[in-house]
Write a protein that holds these residues in place. Structure first.
Motif, PDB file in Angstrom:
ATOM      1  N   UNK A   1      32.163  52.108  39.788  1.00 24.03           N
ATOM      2  CA  UNK A   1      33.264  52.226  38.847  1.00 24.03           C
ATOM      3  C   UNK A   1      33.409  50.969  38.018  1.00 24.03           C
ATOM      4  N   UNK A   2      34.424  50.947  37.173  1.00 25.06           N
ATOM      5  CA  UNK A   2      34.653  49.782  36.321  1.00 25.06           C
ATOM      6  C   UNK A   2      35.501  48.753  37.066  1.00 25.06           C
ATOM      7  N   UNK A   3      35.003  47.539  37.136  1.00 27.09           N
ATOM      8  CA  UNK A   3      35.743  46.428  37.732  1.00 27.09           C
ATOM      9  C   UNK A   3      35.704  45.247  36.770  1.00 27.09           C
ATOM     10  N   UNK A   4      36.859  44.806  36.258  1.00 27.62           N
ATOM     11  CA  UNK A   4      36.869  43.655  35.355  1.00 27.62           C
ATOM     12  C   UNK A   4      36.412  42.387  36.075  1.00 27.62           C
TER      13      UNK A   4
ATOM     14  N   UNK B   1      48.704  45.153  50.971  1.00 30.56           N
ATOM     15  CA  UNK B   1      47.727  45.744  50.054  1.00 30.56           C
ATOM     16  C   UNK B   1      48.246  45.607  48.627  1.00 30.56           C
ATOM     17  N   UNK B   2      47.381  45.168  47.730  1.00 31.41           N
ATOM     18  CA  UNK B   2      47.687  45.169  46.300  1.00 31.41           C
ATOM     19  C   UNK B   2      46.716  46.122  45.612  1.00 31.41           C
ATOM     20  N   UNK B   3      47.273  47.105  44.929  1.00 30.56           N
ATOM     21  CA  UNK B   3      46.469  48.052  44.166  1.00 30.56           C
ATOM     22  C   UNK B   3      46.587  47.684  42.697  1.00 30.56           C
ATOM     23  N   UNK B   4      45.474  47.286  42.078  1.00 27.89           N
ATOM     24  CA  UNK B   4      45.483  46.914  40.664  1.00 27.89           C
ATOM     25  C   UNK B   4      45.241  48.172  39.835  1.00 27.89           C
TER      26      UNK B   4
ATOM     27  N   UNK C   1      45.960  57.514  37.496  1.00 32.01           N
ATOM     28  CA  UNK C   1      46.030  58.572  38.504  1.00 32.01           C
ATOM     29  C   UNK C   1      45.588  58.092  39.883  1.00 32.01           C
ATOM     30  N   UNK C   2      44.547  57.257  39.938  1.00 27.71           N
ATOM     31  CA  UNK C   2      44.074  56.770  41.236  1.00 27.71           C
ATOM     32  C   UNK C   2      45.100  55.856  41.891  1.00 27.71           C
TER      33      UNK C   2
ATOM     34  N   UNK D   1      42.724  44.009  48.476  1.00 28.25           N
ATOM     35  CA  UNK D   1      42.921  44.253  47.043  1.00 28.25           C
ATOM     36  C   UNK D   1      42.075  45.454  46.652  1.00 28.25           C
ATOM     37  N   UNK D   2      42.731  46.451  46.072  1.00 28.58           N
ATOM     38  CA  UNK D   2      42.036  47.655  45.614  1.00 28.58           C
ATOM     39  C   UNK D   2      42.023  47.653  44.094  1.00 28.58           C
ATOM     40  N   UNK D   3      40.832  47.668  43.521  1.00 27.53           N
ATOM     41  CA  UNK D   3      40.695  47.618  42.069  1.00 27.53           C
ATOM     42  C   UNK D   3      40.604  49.043  41.510  1.00 27.53           C
ATOM     43  N   UNK D   4      41.773  49.664  41.328  1.00 26.99           N
ATOM     44  CA  UNK D   4      41.829  51.017  40.755  1.00 26.99           C
ATOM     45  C   UNK D   4      41.833  50.906  39.238  1.00 26.99           C
TER      46      UNK D   4
END
Length: 496
Positions: free
Chosen positions: A149-152, A181-184, A188-189, A339-342
């Motif tokens: 997926x896309x991750x900056x 937990x931090x969701x960035x 929708x995800x 850290x979840x990179x959504x």
């Protein structure tokens, strides 16, 4: 040894590919075909994504196929249920045996002299690709890259001592119990992950750069549950499907016609869900409804965990990662064990395969969509994509039906090649997808355009597409039909 030849090859065994196979078997019963799937299982998106809470972001009465009723009581369904629905469809209709797993298409070359596609296919761990050929290609590969997926680029990411995950590669049996937990993200995800992780995690923070419209929808359908007492399942499904299609179209049309009114209503509903005193800046977007997708949450689950204090929302820019979390531009630090990179998808057409026409690489970005199904100057190919403002399968079903009509027309008229043409080049170009979402803007130089008039304009309107694609004329002056006679037809072999 000559390449095995089939009439049609379907690329991808996800929701679209299995549906395309059904329509092909129904409307073109004499055609030999196979489905090529690069992975080891069917299901596409619904097999790939395994993150907590994975579910549909639209109702299953419209995300389900037009030929197979969705009988599960949940209108907004979890990923495993959708995967089982696709598998049931394949099993019930004899599609399963047509799927060739671990067949990844590397390259597809069109030869105008023979009116034939030749494919280079990596089969499992074989050292050398095999060749397959066909007359028609149905691209059911979706629109994003499966590998990642896309991750900056996050400054200081290598310093972070916790777990960093993209939802597209969720580790099996990952334990986040009792962790911060931090969701960035805010799409929708993200709005799915936050409530799904909140019960086990110590605390979940949704860190967003800017807010998104979020609306609560009922997870069940009480009207359909009531009607099931008296009516056959097929009738219940049709009634619910018709009702929900009308509601989706009506909401989208109203959003575009009276955006300020819809914005006011959406924000009022959100405020009611969050309760008095909540800082509404976290749910007040800078854009109008449907300039980007509107996110749905079942039974207000996101709002519930926010009210209970199990989760929170922070709207801020990221400065970088630290050993123990994320540092914001404001100087504040968010503690995080996970850290979840959504942060979205990487758009990709054709499943990443190289496509060429008579030896010349085909550049999709320089092409234009025809009826939202075919591409200008690309012969005998349908690219099956869904709607952005309604359920994916509504358009996918219509696209497959239309391509079957096209194949039958070619057979009846003795034509072997069909290519959308805009010979005079008088059609003005516009972006293919009328959304400001980041993943679309990032891929602007990779995807085709649309035109300013039919049949090149993408209307994003199911009722209009229903009339045009199912009942409209196939011959419209923009499709160029031919029947090349040079060379001999390739050898044939039965599909699986």
């Amino acid at each position: 040894m000559p390449a095995e030849h089939l009439d049609v090859l379907i690329i991808g065994a996800g929701l679209s590919g299995v549906g395309a196979a059904y329509h092909l078997m129904k409307h073109c019963p004499g055609k030999r075909f196979a489905i090529l799937e690069g992975r080891t299982a069917l299901g596409g998106t619904w097999d790939l994504f395994r993150y907590p809470g994975i579910r549909s972001d639209s109702d299953m009465f419209t995300l389900g196929y037009n030929f197979k009723p969705w009988t599960n009581p949940l209108a907004i369904a979890d990923g495993p249920s959708i995967r089982r629905y696709i598998a049931e469809t394949a099993e019930e209709n004899g599609i399963q045996e047509k799927i060739r797993f671990q067949h990844k298409v590397l390259k597809a070359d069109w030869c105008s002299e023979r009116a034939t596609w030749t494919l280079q296919v990596q089969r499992g761990e074989d050292a050398e690709p095999i060749q397959l050929s066909c007359q028609h290609l149905l691209m059911c590969t979706g629109y994003y890259r499966y590998e990642a997926g896309y991750t900056p680029e996050f400054k200081g990411r290598e310093q972070f001592q916790g777990d960093f995950i993209h939802p597209q590669q969720w580790p099996e049996h990952f334990d986040y119990n009792g962790k911060n937990v931090v969701v960035i993200g805010s799409g929708a995800t993200a709005v799915t992950l936050v409530p799904a992780m909140a019960d086990k995690a110590k605390h979940v923070t949704m860190l967003q750069r800017s807010p998104t419209y979020v609306v609560s929808l009922p997870q069940g359908d009480p009207i359909s549950a009531f009607l099931r007492r008296f009516l056959p399942e097929t009738w219940v499904y049709r009634l619910a499907r018709t009702r929900n299609v009308a509601m989706q179209l009506g909401f989208y049309k109203l959003s575009k016609t009276l955006p300020n009114l819809v914005r006011k209503v959406l924000l009022s509903l959100t405020k009611r869900q969050l309760g008095a005193g909540y800082d509404m800046r976290h749910f007040t977007p800078r854009y109008q409804p449907w300039d980007e997708r509107v996110c749905a949450v079942p039974d207000g689950d996101l709002f519930k965990v926010l009210r209970e204090g199990k989760a929170s929302v922070v709207t801020a820019a990221i400065d970088g990662f630290t050993a123990k979390g994320i540092r914001l531009k404001s100087g504040e630090e968010l503690p995080a064990d996970v850290i979840v990179s959504a942060t979205g998808l990487e758009l990709q057409l054709f499943g990443g395969m190289q496509v060429a026409v008579d030896g010349v690489p085909f550049d999709a970005a320089k092409s234009m969509g025809y009826r939202g199904i075919m591409l200008r100057d690309l012969p005998n190919v349908a690219v099956v994509l869904g709607y952005t403002n309604a359920s994916w399968t509504l358009k996918a079903d219509l696209s497959s039906e239309y391509f079957c009509r096209l194949i039958n027309h070619m057979d009846a008229s003795g034509m072997r090649q069909c290519t959308p043409r805009d010979a005079l080049r008088k059609v003005k170009q516009a972006p293919f997808l009328d959304l400001a979402s980041g993943y679309i803007q990032r891929a602007a130089d990779k995807i085709p355009s649309q035109g300013d008039r039919a049949p090149w304009k993408l209307y994003q309107n199911y009722l209009l597409d229903l009339l045009l694609l199912r009942y409209g004329r196939v011959v419209d002056g923009y499709l160029e039909f031919s029947s090349p006679q040079v060379g001999s037809a390739p050898a044939t072999a039965e599909a699986i």
